[in-house]
Motif scaffolding. Sequence first.
Motif, short mmCIF file in Angstrom:
data_model
loop_
_atom_site.label_atom_id
_atom_site.label_comp_id
_atom_site.label_asym_id
_atom_site.label_seq_id
_atom_site.Cartn_x
_atom_site.Cartn_y
_atom_site.Cartn_z
N UNK A 28 0.84 -1.13 -0.04
CA UNK A 28 0.08 0.09 0.13
C UNK A 28 0.91 1.21 0.07
N UNK A 29 2.05 1.16 0.40
CA UNK A 29 3.01 2.46 0.41
C UNK A 29 3.14 2.96 -0.97
N UNK A 187 6.11 1.03 5.26
CA UNK A 187 6.28 1.44 6.63
C UNK A 187 4.92 0.90 7.46
N UNK A 188 4.09 0.27 6.80
CA UNK A 188 2.73 -0.31 7.50
C UNK A 188 3.40 -1.64 8.25
N UNK A 229 12.14 3.89 3.33
CA UNK A 229 10.86 4.07 3.95
C UNK A 229 10.24 3.62 5.32
N UNK A 230 10.63 2.48 5.40
CA UNK A 230 10.33 1.88 6.44
C UNK A 230 11.08 1.97 7.77
N UNK A 231 12.24 2.28 7.49
CA UNK A 231 13.31 2.78 8.48
C UNK A 231 12.91 4.43 9.26
N UNK A 232 12.54 5.15 7.93
CA UNK A 232 12.09 6.46 8.30
C UNK A 232 10.95 6.51 9.22
N UNK A 233 10.12 5.64 9.02
CA UNK A 233 8.75 5.59 9.84
C UNK A 233 9.13 5.17 10.98
N UNK A 249 -0.93 2.18 10.11
CA UNK A 249 -0.54 2.76 8.81
C UNK A 249 -0.32 4.09 9.13
N UNK A 250 0.68 4.88 8.24
CA UNK A 250 1.07 6.26 8.46
C UNK A 250 -0.21 6.93 7.91
N UNK A 251 -0.20 7.91 8.94
CA UNK A 251 -1.03 9.16 8.38
C UNK A 251 -0.57 9.95 7.35
#
Length: 328
Positions: A28-29, A187-188, A229-233, A249-251
């Motif tokens: 989904x990202x 990131x989810x 992306x995952x690590x940033x989140x 989920x990221x907002x």
Amino acid sequence: MNLQTKIPLTKAINQIDYNSRLLLLGSCFTENIGEKLGYFKFQAVQNPFGILFHPLAIENLVIRAVEQRMYTAEEVFFENERWHCHDAHSELSDTSKEKLLKKLNSGLELTLEQMTKASHIILTFGTAWVYRKTETNAVVANCHKVPRKAFSKEILSIETIVKSLENSIRFVQSVNEKAQIIFTLSPVRHLKDGFVENQRSKAHLTAAVYQLINSPSEGGSWGKDYFPAYELMMDELRDYRFYKSDMTHPNQLAIDYIWEKFNSVWISESSYDTMDKVEEIQKGVAHRPFNPNSEQHRKFLISLEKKIMYLQQEYGFMRFDEQKEEKS
């Protein structure tokens, strides 16, 4: 006082500009980044088969598209008053078998067309956990709420993921030797699998991607890179205010933040001025006047149309259909 640890990022060599063609496949990202690229009118195609969560699902799409193996009636099934295919997301499902088959085969054609032309292919993986249909022993992309007893669940080994990625890239190279491959992890967090199980899953994906990135390229002039992306989140945005109400989920704030980081790494600075012009138009298109019949609004629309025409003279592929719909 520094209240945040920063992930070091460096600008990519083969950056994206308005001449680039992009294909985005995966979790989904992919949709989040794809929506941003679409908003700024880059030449991007995202998820013709809908969201695909794991590497084997992406591999299946890539191979079938390259081999041009069209779907037949025997490969779809009826469940809960709709027709589905285990290779695609439920957004393609339909009450009509014929319409579903048309969507699937159009998706294969679109995937191959964009893959052949792509300067950049972005692959986003969400999980290493997969479901295998007991009857056929085939790993599915989506269970479509078929009763759980019809499947067994397993985690893909690092070796299996590496083999799948190598296979996907080999087929990409067979139609496009120069595409830049960008890997990312969604990131989810897939907490339905379990907290520890989610970490195992992400670890398997990370290890496999880096094993592939660090291996020598065989043939072609393609590049391969990883965007964290995952690590940033997980690190820079280590706070629940950056999550939706489901706490997984990221907002929008987090999506915007990660997009800014992606922008700084992968988008060419030569595109920034055009992006500003596109955003100005997008805001104009979205504007809803208090008095649509006023002289002021008429002048606003004329000015907006001139801005669109100016951009389209340079970038003929750009379309601002929302504005046309408003005028019709």
